[in-house]
Design an enzyme around this catalytic site. Structure first.
Site, short mmCIF file in Angstrom:
data_model
loop_
_atom_site.label_atom_id
_atom_site.label_comp_id
_atom_site.label_asym_id
_atom_site.label_seq_id
_atom_site.Cartn_x
_atom_site.Cartn_y
_atom_site.Cartn_z
N LEU A 27 43.11 0.92 -37.42
CA LEU A 27 42.01 0.42 -36.51
C LEU A 27 42.48 -0.93 -36.32
CD1 LEU A 27 38.40 1.64 -37.46
CD2 LEU A 27 39.60 1.34 -35.38
N ASP A 28 42.36 -1.60 -35.25
CA ASP A 28 42.70 -3.20 -35.16
C ASP A 28 41.62 -3.89 -36.19
OD1 ASP A 28 44.46 -2.76 -33.19
OD2 ASP A 28 42.86 -2.98 -31.48
N PRO A 29 42.44 -5.18 -36.63
CA PRO A 29 41.71 -5.74 -37.70
C PRO A 29 40.12 -6.19 -37.31
CG PRO A 29 43.84 -6.69 -37.52
CD PRO A 29 43.19 -5.62 -36.18
N ALA A 81 38.18 -4.52 -35.49
CA ALA A 81 37.22 -3.43 -35.09
C ALA A 81 36.88 -2.85 -36.28
CB ALA A 81 38.22 -2.33 -34.54
#
Length: 307
Positions: free
Chosen positions: A47-49, A51
């Site tokens: 997951l993106d940081p 998110a």
């Protein structure tokens, strides 16, 4: 909090974690390593940081089966911010274009409908995809322009949860693995002849694993080691999409020693299996023991990866 099914009381299993925003997926794995005092921990997808939401971690021997975790549908809640385009396609990036949004609620809803189904999507350059061995975001940081090909994705459903048109909206998206919600928000803006980027993002489900089955890091830190062990799910929780084959007592000996399983019990007729199909193998005591491949010519299951 819902419990699915408990694994054996050891450190081999699957952990469902609710990643907080502001933390990288790598950071989450490192924290979990310390909590479980275990080196072998991996994840089934980042997951993106910025998110937050569901991440599936494999611990101990469960890491051996990460590569068999089949791509599965994801469900997200995403915020769309209209009027600005950024280089990262989300609100944390550098603003590269601004345009006053001017569209109706009706056109917004019609636009969302047009994205449902199979489509081609261009990933953002600030992503971990690779070109010639280098991550896209590495090219972006060097200021190097690259051709980013579109990829097939599928949007199963989009629901509007909140809307303040034409300035922002919150949507729930169910999509195929590999779909970039940042790109979706960007493309929705383009379709409405304006700019848009993604604001907050939360992944609320991976397949049939939902956010209410996930543990917060703060909760894990309050647990003792025995409690942490007990919440691990069985290794085969990663392999829900595979058909099963159950060995008999004679077959147990053969398959555990690396030989083909030629006799087994199945809930399906033998001719229902596809040649080359991967199957979950259970021993005569109904314990998961590994992954095997069905070969029609020998009418047997050959071990690929065993516990």
């Amino acid at each position: 909090m819902q419990r699915i099914e408990e694994a054996d009381n050891n450190k081999d299993g699957v952990l469902i974690v609710n990643k907080p925003s502001g933390m990288t997926s790598h950071d989450l794995v490192n924290i979990t390593r310390k909590l479980y005092n275990l080196k072998k921990i991996g994840h089934t997808g980042t997951l993106d940081p910025d998110a937050k939401g569901v991440m599936i971690l494999a611990l101990g021997r469960a890491t051996k089966f990460i590569r068999f975790f089949s791509d599965t549908d994801k469900t997200y809640i995403a915020e769309i911010l209209f009027g600005q385009e950024t280089d990262t396609y989300d609100s944390s990036g550098k603003i590269i274009k601004e345009q006053k949004p001017d569209f109706t609620r009706s056109s917004f809803r019609s636009c969302l409908t047009s994205f449902v189904g199979e489509t081609l999507q261009r990933p953002p350059i600030y992503s971990a995809l690779k070109k010639e061995g280098k991550r896209y975001y590495e090219y972006a940081r060097m200021g190097t322009k690259i051709d980013i090909p579109k990829r097939p994705v599928k949007i199963f459903d989009i629901k509007i949860l909140e809307e303040t048109i034409p300035f922002s909206a919150i949507i729930q998206v169910k999509c195929s693995s590999g779909t970039y919600i940042r790109s979706l928000c960007h493309d929705i803006g383009s379709s409405l002849k304006t700019c848009a980027c993604m604001g907050n993002l939360e992944r609320i489900a991976v397949g049939n694993i939902s956010i209410d089955q996930a543990y917060d890091i703060s909760t894990l830190k309050k647990m003792n080691m025995d409690q942490r062990k007990k919440i691990l799910l069985p290794v085969d929780r990663l392999l829900m999409s595979y058909h099963c084959a159950k060995s008999n007592s004679r077959g147990d000996h053969f398959i555990q020693n690396g030989n083909a399983l030629l006799q087994w019990n199945s809930a399906m007729p033998f001719d229902s299996y596809q040649d080359g199909e991967l199957l979950k193998i259970y021993n005569s005591e109904n314990r998961f023991i590994g992954i095997g491949q069905f070969r029609q010519s020998e009418n047997g299951i050959f071990p690929i990866r065993m516990v």
